[in-house]
Design a protein around this motif. Structure first.
Motif, PDB file in Angstrom:
ATOM      1  N   ARG A 153       0.847  -1.194   0.000  1.00 44.32           N
ATOM      2  CA  ARG A 153       0.000   0.000   0.000  1.00 44.32           C
ATOM      3  C   ARG A 153       0.886   1.249   0.000  1.00 44.32           C
ATOM      4  O   ARG A 153       0.682   2.173  -0.793  1.00 44.32           O
ATOM      5  N   ASN A 154       1.882   1.226   0.840  1.00 43.84           N
ATOM      6  CA  ASN A 154       2.806   2.349   0.916  1.00 43.84           C
ATOM      7  C   ASN A 154       3.514   2.567  -0.431  1.00 43.84           C
ATOM      8  O   ASN A 154       3.620   3.687  -0.917  1.00 43.84           O
ATOM      9  N   ARG A 155       3.984   1.469  -1.035  1.00 41.23           N
ATOM     10  CA  ARG A 155       4.666   1.576  -2.330  1.00 41.23           C
ATOM     11  C   ARG A 155       3.745   2.163  -3.400  1.00 41.23           C
ATOM     12  O   ARG A 155       4.141   3.024  -4.179  1.00 41.23           O
ATOM     13  N   THR A 156       2.533   1.665  -3.418  1.00 35.42           N
ATOM     14  CA  THR A 156       1.574   2.123  -4.427  1.00 35.42           C
ATOM     15  C   THR A 156       1.238   3.601  -4.222  1.00 35.42           C
ATOM     16  O   THR A 156       1.225   4.380  -5.174  1.00 35.42           O
ATOM     17  N   TYR A 157       0.966   3.969  -2.965  1.00 32.58           N
ATOM     18  CA  TYR A 157       0.606   5.352  -2.665  1.00 32.58           C
ATOM     19  C   TYR A 157       1.771   6.292  -2.998  1.00 32.58           C
ATOM     20  O   TYR A 157       1.567   7.387  -3.514  1.00 32.58           O
ATOM     21  N   THR A 158       2.986   5.838  -2.672  1.00 31.37           N
ATOM     22  CA  THR A 158       4.170   6.667  -2.927  1.00 31.37           C
ATOM     23  C   THR A 158       4.361   6.892  -4.429  1.00 31.37           C
ATOM     24  O   THR A 158       4.610   8.012  -4.880  1.00 31.37           O
ATOM     25  N   LEU A 159       4.202   5.806  -5.194  1.00 32.76           N
ATOM     26  CA  LEU A 159       4.316   5.898  -6.651  1.00 32.76           C
ATOM     27  C   LEU A 159       3.274   6.867  -7.207  1.00 32.76           C
ATOM     28  O   LEU A 159       3.581   7.722  -8.045  1.00 32.76           O
TER      29      LEU A 159
HETATM   30  C1  LIG Z   1       5.640   5.074   3.318  1.00 32.04           C
HETATM   31  O1  LIG Z   1       6.507   4.669   4.347  1.00 32.04           O
HETATM   32  C2  LIG Z   1       7.523   5.596   4.628  1.00 32.04           C
HETATM   33  C3  LIG Z   1       8.496   4.960   5.611  1.00 32.04           C
HETATM   34  O2  LIG Z   1       7.854   4.134   6.547  1.00 32.04           O
HETATM   35  C4  LIG Z   1       6.889   6.875   5.160  1.00 32.04           C
HETATM   36  O3  LIG Z   1       7.873   7.820   5.472  1.00 32.04           O
HETATM   37  C5  LIG Z   1       5.963   7.427   4.082  1.00 32.04           C
HETATM   38  O4  LIG Z   1       5.299   8.578   4.557  1.00 32.04           O
HETATM   39  C6  LIG Z   1       4.960   6.400   3.648  1.00 32.04           C
HETATM   40  N1  LIG Z   1       4.253   6.920   2.486  1.00 32.04           N
HETATM   41  C7  LIG Z   1       2.943   6.865   2.335  1.00 32.04           C
HETATM   42  C8  LIG Z   1       2.418   7.490   1.097  1.00 32.04           C
HETATM   43  O5  LIG Z   1       2.211   6.330   3.139  1.00 32.04           O
END
Ligand SMILES: *[C@@H]1O[C@H](CO)[C@@H](O)[C@H](O)[C@H]1NC(C)=O
Length: 196
Positions: free
Chosen positions: A58-64
């Motif tokens: 989820r984090n990877r997808t949201y970040t992308l």
């Molecule tokens: C993804 O994880 C990183 C490190 O844990 C964090 O700093 C970042 O805010 C997160 N990104 C999202 C979009 O949740």
């Protein structure tokens, strides 16, 4: 020779008679449980486990998605939204999202665009694994509205050109949430019910 013919005729007559009388009898009794079984597996094939949607991916997808949105200045168009569900029955929503993910993977994520973003290959793999888990998920009822809404989205991406692809990547977070909502059993938020 003639008697053989008569015999054959009579025999075929009997076979026909037996089929007419006993086949319906044979078919009627075991059918209901069988049909019920088919119906429940059909439903089951349009389901994903909550386990698929791990915080990491989820984090990877949201970040992308966030990265792509930086270069998307067009705020008038929206690819992933409730318009996709217009005239689509609730039980076809997971099928609908499966098709959307297939399109986004094939027409956007697997094109040259992916080389511009980090995590893209992980995210592609993730979405591709969802569609393969949903490979047996079929629509029920009429498909015309499903196809129409899909066609509209495809057209929109195409019309926007390269920016259409960027926009689709910028909406991967929405896509993530939409397929999660449509394909897993999560408690519905109050007041979030859409009628159609
Ligand atoms: C993804 O994880 C990183 C490190 O844990 C964090 O700093 C970042 O805010 C997160 N990104 C999202 C979009 O949740």
């Amino acid at each position: 020779m003639a008697s053989l013919q008569t015999w054959t005729k009579n025999f075929l007559g009997w076979v026909f008679f037996c089929c007419c009388c006993f086949l319906p009898l044979l078919l009627t009794s075991p059918l209901p449980p069988k049909a019920a079984g088919v119906a429940s597996t059909t439903h089951h094939t349009c389901r994903l486990r909550k386990l698929n949607f791990q915080p990491y991916i989820r984090n990877r997808t949201y970040t992308l998605a966030k990265m792509a949105r930086v270069s998307d200045e067009d705020t008038d168009n929206r690819l992933i939204g409730q318009q996709l569900y217009v005239n689509v029955k609730e039980n076809n929503r997971c099928y609908m999202m499966k098709r959307i993910v297939e399109i986004v993977v094939k027409d956007v994520l697997l094109t040259e665009v992916k080389d511009q973003y980090p995590y893209a290959s992980e995210v592609v793999q993730f979405f591709a694994s969802l569609t393969s888990e949903l490979s047996k998920c079929k629509f029920s009822g009429h498909r015309e509205h499903i196809e129409k809404n899909l066609e509209e989205m495809k057209t929109k991406i195409k019309e926007l050109g390269d920016n259409g692809k960027t926009k689709a990547i910028g909406e991967l977070d929405l896509l993530f949430d939409y397929i999660e909502n449509a394909c897993t059993d999560i408690p519905k938020k109050a007041g979030n019910k859409k009628k159609n």
